[in-house]
Design an enzyme around this catalytic site. Sequence first.
Site, short mmCIF file in Angstrom:
data_model
loop_
_atom_site.label_atom_id
_atom_site.label_comp_id
_atom_site.label_asym_id
_atom_site.label_seq_id
_atom_site.Cartn_x
_atom_site.Cartn_y
_atom_site.Cartn_z
N HIS A 1 -35.86 -15.07 -3.97
CA HIS A 1 -35.57 -16.09 -4.99
C HIS A 1 -34.80 -17.31 -4.47
O HIS A 1 -34.21 -18.03 -5.25
CB HIS A 1 -34.82 -15.47 -6.18
N ARG B 1 -47.48 -9.43 -2.32
CA ARG B 1 -46.27 -10.23 -2.55
C ARG B 1 -45.16 -9.80 -1.61
O ARG B 1 -44.49 -10.61 -0.97
CB ARG B 1 -45.85 -10.07 -4.01
N GLN C 1 -36.58 -4.46 -7.63
CA GLN C 1 -36.21 -3.74 -6.41
C GLN C 1 -34.74 -3.31 -6.46
O GLN C 1 -33.89 -4.02 -6.98
CB GLN C 1 -36.46 -4.61 -5.18
N GLN D 1 -41.14 -18.15 -9.41
CA GLN D 1 -40.16 -17.07 -9.43
C GLN D 1 -39.76 -16.64 -8.02
O GLN D 1 -38.63 -16.22 -7.78
CB GLN D 1 -40.73 -15.87 -10.19
N SER E 1 -37.22 -9.83 -11.86
CA SER E 1 -37.89 -10.12 -10.60
C SER E 1 -39.23 -9.40 -10.52
O SER E 1 -40.12 -9.66 -11.33
CB SER E 1 -36.96 -9.75 -9.43
N LEU E 2 -39.39 -8.47 -9.58
CA LEU E 2 -40.62 -7.67 -9.49
C LEU E 2 -41.00 -7.08 -10.85
O LEU E 2 -42.19 -6.96 -11.18
CB LEU E 2 -40.41 -6.54 -8.48
#
Length: 312
Positions: A202, A118, A12, A251, A93-94
Amino acid sequence: MTASIAFVFPGQGSQAVGMLGELAATEPLIEEVFAEASAALGYDLWRLCQEGPVEQLNQTDKTQPAILTASVALWRLWSARSDVRPAYVAGHSLGEYSALVAAGSLQLADAVRLVARRGALMQQAVPAGTGAMAAILGLENADVEAACAEAAQGEVVSAVNYNAPGQVVIAGAAAAVERAIEACKERGARRAMQLPVSVPSHCELMRPAAEQFAAEVSKVGLKEPQIPLVQNVTAAAVTDLAGLEQNLLAQLYSPVRWVESMVWLSGQGVNSFVECGPGRVLGGLNKRCVKGATNHALDTPDALAATLAALN
């Protein structure tokens, strides 16, 4: 597979209205991939990405499938234009979900529905305005961690993205993040600024989202990655499916160990990184993570042509 190459997939923050538009004008495959994702989601994702409004594109449950689809479109375009395959994939991340699709572990339709869910669970876990994230520049990791510990005062605030040497992102409860920003400035941070996000990713506040997300992950039927995948939680290549699934859940509330991941890849002989997604965020980080490595992009006609010429 080419031992010296890793493909990295952004998270993101890399989204923008109009992304991949120039490339799609000459490469029909881009819109075809978006059409596949749109059918799975039930709305026109390509139109949202090209026309906005930006406020809607920036909603977490829309941002995540948009970036994933853009990244997968570029992966498929590369695969159609080149026989070169990376030795490793990794995602920020994503971006780990984009990497899973590229590695054959997830189907695109399942992946876009999964990351939309998510994003929705992440937003539900922390009501808008109650969480925050901030970028801290020019401090050692230990100083950022100490500032967070000092600022917590019974609330959640922690270092969550170790993006590059001297660049750490923190997240947590809004008031605690504000206190941590001031504590970082007192320790000599070059810059400490809140980020325009609606979800404190996170950190421990995301654990309830992970607990709900577990059922969604178990339903999609992950497969063994056909290309070794370096995960954020471990900063190493995953070795088994159970570990892969467990790391995807962890994660959500664990730090993204990006610097360690890139250093690990360098230790395996990787010296070329291809950013497979919109924007150039990871290329900028990786220049600082691994000195002397080359960084390539795919998101414009010129960038694609240059990377094809360099790596084919």
